[in-house]
Design a protein around this motif. Structure first.
Motif, mmCIF file in Angstrom:
data_model
loop_
_atom_site.group_PDB
_atom_site.id
_atom_site.type_symbol
_atom_site.label_atom_id
_atom_site.label_comp_id
_atom_site.label_asym_id
_atom_site.label_seq_id
_atom_site.Cartn_x
_atom_site.Cartn_y
_atom_site.Cartn_z
ATOM 1 N N ASP A 1 12.031 -4.061 -6.613
ATOM 2 C CA ASP A 1 11.918 -5.468 -6.219
ATOM 3 C C ASP A 1 13.277 -6.114 -6.002
ATOM 4 O O ASP A 1 13.415 -7.026 -5.182
ATOM 5 C CB ASP A 1 11.156 -6.252 -7.293
ATOM 6 N N LEU A 2 14.268 -5.623 -6.725
ATOM 7 C CA LEU A 2 15.594 -6.245 -6.686
ATOM 8 C C LEU A 2 16.655 -5.152 -6.708
ATOM 9 O O LEU A 2 16.601 -4.240 -7.541
ATOM 10 C CB LEU A 2 15.776 -7.175 -7.895
ATOM 11 N N LEU A 3 17.586 -5.231 -5.770
ATOM 12 C CA LEU A 3 18.712 -4.305 -5.701
ATOM 13 C C LEU A 3 19.993 -5.096 -5.886
ATOM 14 O O LEU A 3 20.223 -6.097 -5.196
ATOM 15 C CB LEU A 3 18.734 -3.583 -4.355
ATOM 16 N N VAL A 4 20.842 -4.653 -6.814
ATOM 17 C CA VAL A 4 22.097 -5.340 -7.113
ATOM 18 C C VAL A 4 23.223 -4.327 -6.990
ATOM 19 O O VAL A 4 23.207 -3.287 -7.658
ATOM 20 C CB VAL A 4 22.088 -5.955 -8.524
ATOM 21 N N SER B 1 6.863 -13.768 -7.545
ATOM 22 C CA SER B 1 5.627 -13.504 -8.288
ATOM 23 C C SER B 1 5.384 -12.004 -8.302
ATOM 24 O O SER B 1 5.112 -11.398 -7.267
ATOM 25 C CB SER B 1 4.442 -14.225 -7.634
ATOM 26 N N ARG B 2 5.488 -11.401 -9.475
ATOM 27 C CA ARG B 2 5.289 -9.966 -9.639
ATOM 28 C C ARG B 2 4.603 -9.708 -10.969
ATOM 29 O O ARG B 2 4.927 -10.341 -11.979
ATOM 30 C CB ARG B 2 6.623 -9.194 -9.627
ATOM 31 N N GLY B 3 3.677 -8.784 -10.969
ATOM 32 C CA GLY B 3 3.057 -8.366 -12.216
ATOM 33 C C GLY B 3 2.322 -9.468 -12.944
ATOM 34 O O GLY B 3 2.296 -9.484 -14.179
ATOM 35 N N GLY B 4 1.742 -10.398 -12.204
ATOM 36 C CA GLY B 4 0.958 -11.453 -12.823
ATOM 37 C C GLY B 4 1.771 -12.570 -13.430
ATOM 38 O O GLY B 4 1.237 -13.360 -14.224
ATOM 39 N N ARG B 5 3.053 -12.684 -13.090
ATOM 40 C CA ARG B 5 3.859 -13.765 -13.629
ATOM 41 C C ARG B 5 4.954 -14.118 -12.637
ATOM 42 O O ARG B 5 5.197 -13.407 -11.657
ATOM 43 C CB ARG B 5 4.485 -13.396 -14.974
ATOM 44 N N GLY C 1 25.606 -0.247 -10.037
ATOM 45 C CA GLY C 1 24.525 -0.936 -9.338
ATOM 46 C C GLY C 1 23.187 -0.790 -10.040
ATOM 47 O O GLY C 1 22.963 0.132 -10.829
ATOM 48 N N LEU C 2 22.267 -1.721 -9.733
ATOM 49 C CA LEU C 2 20.966 -1.776 -10.406
ATOM 50 C C LEU C 2 19.836 -1.722 -9.395
ATOM 51 O O LEU C 2 19.937 -2.254 -8.290
ATOM 52 C CB LEU C 2 20.828 -3.067 -11.216
ATOM 53 N N ALA C 3 18.754 -1.057 -9.788
ATOM 54 C CA ALA C 3 17.478 -1.130 -9.079
ATOM 55 C C ALA C 3 16.456 -1.629 -10.089
ATOM 56 O O ALA C 3 16.184 -0.954 -11.094
ATOM 57 C CB ALA C 3 17.074 0.234 -8.524
ATOM 58 N N ILE C 4 15.910 -2.809 -9.853
ATOM 59 C CA ILE C 4 15.056 -3.488 -10.836
ATOM 60 C C ILE C 4 13.621 -3.494 -10.335
ATOM 61 O O ILE C 4 13.345 -3.882 -9.190
ATOM 62 C CB ILE C 4 15.547 -4.924 -11.084
ATOM 63 N N TYR C 5 12.705 -3.048 -11.192
ATOM 64 C CA TYR C 5 11.273 -3.019 -10.892
ATOM 65 C C TYR C 5 10.598 -4.046 -11.794
ATOM 66 O O TYR C 5 10.451 -3.831 -13.009
ATOM 67 C CB TYR C 5 10.694 -1.626 -11.140
ATOM 68 N N LEU C 6 10.218 -5.165 -11.220
ATOM 69 C CA LEU C 6 9.681 -6.261 -12.020
ATOM 70 C C LEU C 6 8.293 -5.949 -12.549
ATOM 71 O O LEU C 6 7.961 -6.323 -13.678
ATOM 72 C CB LEU C 6 9.654 -7.542 -11.178
ATOM 73 N N PRO D 1 17.894 -2.501 -21.078
ATOM 74 C CA PRO D 1 17.624 -3.934 -20.968
ATOM 75 C C PRO D 1 16.510 -4.338 -21.912
ATOM 76 O O PRO D 1 15.592 -3.560 -22.176
ATOM 77 C CB PRO D 1 17.196 -4.094 -19.512
ATOM 78 N N PRO D 2 16.573 -5.538 -22.460
ATOM 79 C CA PRO D 2 15.492 -6.013 -23.314
ATOM 80 C C PRO D 2 14.206 -6.146 -22.518
ATOM 81 O O PRO D 2 14.218 -6.459 -21.340
ATOM 82 C CB PRO D 2 15.994 -7.375 -23.803
ATOM 83 N N SER D 3 13.087 -5.873 -23.172
ATOM 84 C CA SER D 3 11.805 -5.982 -22.478
ATOM 85 C C SER D 3 11.496 -7.440 -22.186
ATOM 86 O O SER D 3 11.825 -8.329 -22.960
ATOM 87 C CB SER D 3 10.689 -5.389 -23.339
ATOM 88 N N ALA D 4 10.899 -7.648 -21.019
ATOM 89 C CA ALA D 4 10.553 -9.008 -20.601
ATOM 90 C C ALA D 4 9.129 -9.312 -21.023
ATOM 91 O O ALA D 4 8.214 -8.573 -20.721
ATOM 92 C CB ALA D 4 10.714 -9.151 -19.097
#
Length: 754
Positions: A573-576, A638-642, A697-702, A732-735
């Motif tokens: 979802d997010l590339l940094v 909006s991802r994963g119900g939030r 770099g980061l690849a983030i999966y929300l 990373p801490p869990s969201a």
């Protein structure tokens, strides 16, 4: 009987429990039976042992790259060596299990040798990168000059010293063409004002790792010249293979204008620097890039032509034909031609592999042996990996050997042999049979290369097999012979007609590339394939290609599983990027949203490839769903119900700390290219300079609340300059899905703190 006491299993004359003895005896019998079955299978399978030894050697090299540090490298090598020692020392040589004994010993020793070879190569040639960017005037010696007129520059490899420490180092510097000057060739001593940077790590997880390539090439830094170099000592008189290669490329381009001339120069000398980017992109998207890289097709064509001409011309001399074996002499001359062509075109890994394989084929022909076999492929692979073990993890080696193995395995299969067997039939039917086999071979090669292309380039071609059916014969039997004929006739001033015909054939090749690349669905971008998925593809392909008989069909099991995993690969979802400047957001329409519009085509293509999205990108400031000021953009996804609230920095200006802290409190993720104050506490991730220097770099999966980092796959290898200990421990801490913060914004009138 009913009142009699139960019989105890613990008798006075039995020292141990009988049930335990029975279990132990059964286990020993089962192990012995399994060993006998495996040994019988190895005895009856009739496979070549050599290829599997080469695979074990390759696996050892791959393990060194995959494992994180010296303790794991040493432990793995020792474990493999111990298994081999046990098999050789304590396993009986005669009797049952002889084949399994040799298999364990050979695989263990080859695996340990693979780890040792790549570890030694890294220690011997690895160049420690500079710690930080350096700008200054450098006194340097030119080691290599690489002309790239299509990019408007000349690239130099220089030997110089690091300011301060005085350490000798090799660097690569780009010089704009307008700042080039006479005398700047190999051997020249220059004084140049330049800005040097450490070799760049992967921009994102799974993207190209230039730092690793620079480490094995001995490059400590790369950069750009800021002014025309001052010539202290001119270059020596042009000589050597590099000079000959440039002279040949210049001559070819002088005989053919435009794109045809640049591709002809690449075929003749390996110089691709003048090929226009649009032509190179079209060749890539059409699946024809291999025609531009001097590899098996070109080397085989040169050696085959040299062999044919030699044996025909030597046959015209009766005295020689009656006294020597002409095939042996022709094979020696063809091998010399192949080696010369390999050296002339730069001796890249695919060229060396092809040359070694072709020379082995000539040797087999001279000795009356089977010319095409997997054993020859294994010898060529072992030779290349022994000299360049780092090439194993590069696309060139993988694509080259995947194609060759697929060709040899396909043509060695019994149904294919029967299909191609000589028979009484007309020339039209025979030509149709050969054409069908050429198309089938192209399809098999495309399928074999698809996992490699997807893993490294994140793109899949749709029509490459069909384009190659025309392009390969056109290049092999028309373009290359005409180029060779033109060069030969130029010695007497009669090469014009040959060059005209060669130009027309290459114009047809370029037209075919552009036509194929422009078709709908010609290229499909895919998100980053996981290393586990790629390993399954490799294992299944090797099993399918190296075994014989019905047992090879078991290779489809890992291939099917890998295909399912590939289809289910999620899109981040997010590339940094590692410097925090570039951010890509997917899942919001058909276009990739980017934080900044970059002038770099490489940056834009990397973001699109990792997100698996084609077309044009859209700046976040132009997207209605974003709130942007001069300093920050605020975005809600909006991802994963939030809802996920993102705060992305646009400038390096310092913001009033209290206001920034309040905005951070309302954000789930904050991204900035500078270090943020400790008072900034987002709900999940603070990806500022401090964190990104550790993680890359980061690849983030929300949806899954996962983060993949560049540091995860780097370990303690010398080319990775992040903080290894912190990066390895980073989690990373869990969201929490129950958090629904309010929308966070920084207005355009945000107060700046000077």
């Amino acid at each position: 009987m009913a009142d009699s006491p139960p019989v105890s299993v613990l008798q006075d004359d039995v020292p141990q429990d009988a049930a335990m003895q029975q279990t132990h005896w059964r286990m020993e019998r089962l192990l012995s039976s399994a060993r006998d079955r495996i040994d019988a299978f190895l005895d009856a399978s009739g496979f070549d042992r050599g290829p599997w030894v080469a695979v074990a050697f390759s696996a050892g090299i791959g393990a060194w790259f995959a494992l994180s540090g010296p303790l794991q490298w040493l432990g793995t090598a020792l474990a493999a060596g111990f298994a081999a020692m046990v098999a050789l020392r304590w396993w009986p040589e005669e009797g049952r299990g002889a084949h399994l004994r040799m298999a364990v010993a050979a695989v263990g020793l080859a695996f340990a040798a693979g780890v040792a070879v790549v570890w030694a190569k890294s220690a011997l040639v690895g160049a420690e990168p500079i710690e930080r960017p350096i700008a200054g005037i450098f006194d340097a010696r030119v080691l290599e000059r690489i002309e790239q007129p299509a990019q408007g520059r000349v690239r130099f490899v220089l030997a110089t010293r690091e300011p301060g420490s005085g350490r000798a180092m090799k660097v690569r510097v780009n010089l704009p063409l307008e700042k080039d000057a006479p005398g700047l060739g190999e051997g020249a001593r220059i004084r140049v004002k330049a800005r040097l940077m450490p070799p760049a790590p992967p921009m994102l997880p799974g993207s190209y790792d230039f730092a690793r390539a620079a480490w094995f090439n001995g490059l400590a830094a790369t950069g750009s010249a800021l002014a025309t170099p001052e010539l202290v000592e001119p270059a020596r008189e042009r000589q050597g293979l590099a000079s000959l290669q440039r002279s040949l490329a210049d001559h070819v381009r002088s005989r053919l204008d435009g794109s045809a001339g640049t591709i002809a120069a690449a075929l003749a000398s390996g110089d691709r620097g003048a090929i226009a980017p649009e032509d190179e992109d079209a060749m890539r998207d059409a699946g024809l890039s291999h025609l531009l890289s001097i590899s098996g097709l070109h080397v085989s064509a040169v050696i085959a032509a040299a062999y044919f001409l030699a044996i025909r011309l030597l046959g015209l001399w009766p005295w020689l034909a009656l006294r020597v074996r002409l095939p042996v002499v022709a094979a020696a001359l063809a091998a010399g031609a192949g080696i010369g062509y390999t050296l002339l075109t730069g001796a890249e890994v695919p060229t060396v592999r092809s040359c070694v394989g072709a020379v082995l084929v000539l040797l087999a022909l001279a000795l009356g042996r089977e010319p095409l076999s997997l054993r020859l492929v294994a010898v060529a692979a072992a030779f290349v990996l022994l000299l360049w073990p780092e090439s194993l993890v590069g696309p060139s080696f993988q694509m080259s050997f995947a194609a060759v193995i697929s060709i040899v395995a396909l043509h060695g299969a019994a149904p294919v042999r029967a299909f191609l067997a000589p028979r009484e039939e007309g020339w039209l039917i025979r030509a149709g049979r050969q054409g069908a086999m050429l198309l089938a071979t192209g399809l098999v090669i495309e399928i074999a290369l698809m996992p490699v292309v997807l893993f490294h380039f994140h793109r899949m071609g749709g029509y490459g097999a069909f384009a190659n059916v025309i392009a390969i014969p056109l290049t092999t039997f028309i373009s290359m012979p005409l180029i060779a004929l033109g060069l030969l006739l130029d010695s007497v001033g009669l090469g014009g007609p040959a060059w005209w015909l060669a130009g027309k054939s290459l114009d047809l090749l370029i037209w075919l590339a552009h036509f194929t690349a422009d078709q709908p669905g010609a290229v499909k971008l895919m998100p980053q394939m996981g290393q586990g998925t790629f390993a399954l593809f490799a294992a299944g392909s090797l099993w399918l290609g190296l075994w014989r008989g019905p047992i090879r069909l078991l290779g489809f099991t890992p291939l099917v599983l890998a295909t399912i995993m590939l289809v289910l690969t999620p899109v981040p979802d997010l590339l940094v990027s590692g410097d925090g400047r570039q951010v890509g957001i997917s899942g919001e329409g058909e276009r990739l949203l980017v934080l900044r519009e970059s002038k770099s085509g490489f940056t834009r293509e990397t973001l699109q490839e990792m997100a698996g999205m084609e077309g044009q990108v859209l700046a976040l400031s132009e997207w209605p769903g974003a709130q942007c000021s001069a300093d920050f953009c605020s975005v809600t996804l909006s991802r994963g119900g939030r809802d996920w609230h993102l705060l992305l920095a646009l400038s390096k200006q310092r913001i009033e700390e209290r206001q920034l802290a309040a905005a951070c409190d309302l954000a789930d993720i904050v991204v900035a290219e500078r270090s943020l104050p400790r008072s900034c506490h987002p709900r999940w991730i603070k990806a500022d300079r401090r964190m990104l220097s550790e993680t890359g770099g980061l690849a983030i999966y929300l949806d899954k609340r996962e983060i993949h980092t560049v540091a995860e796959g780097q370990g303690d290898h010398g080319w990775w300059k992040g903080k290894e200990a912190e990066a390895a421990r980073f989690r990373p801490p869990s969201a929490s899905p129950s958090i629904h913060p309010q929308s966070n914004r920084l207005s355009a009138g945000t107060e700046r703190q000077n």
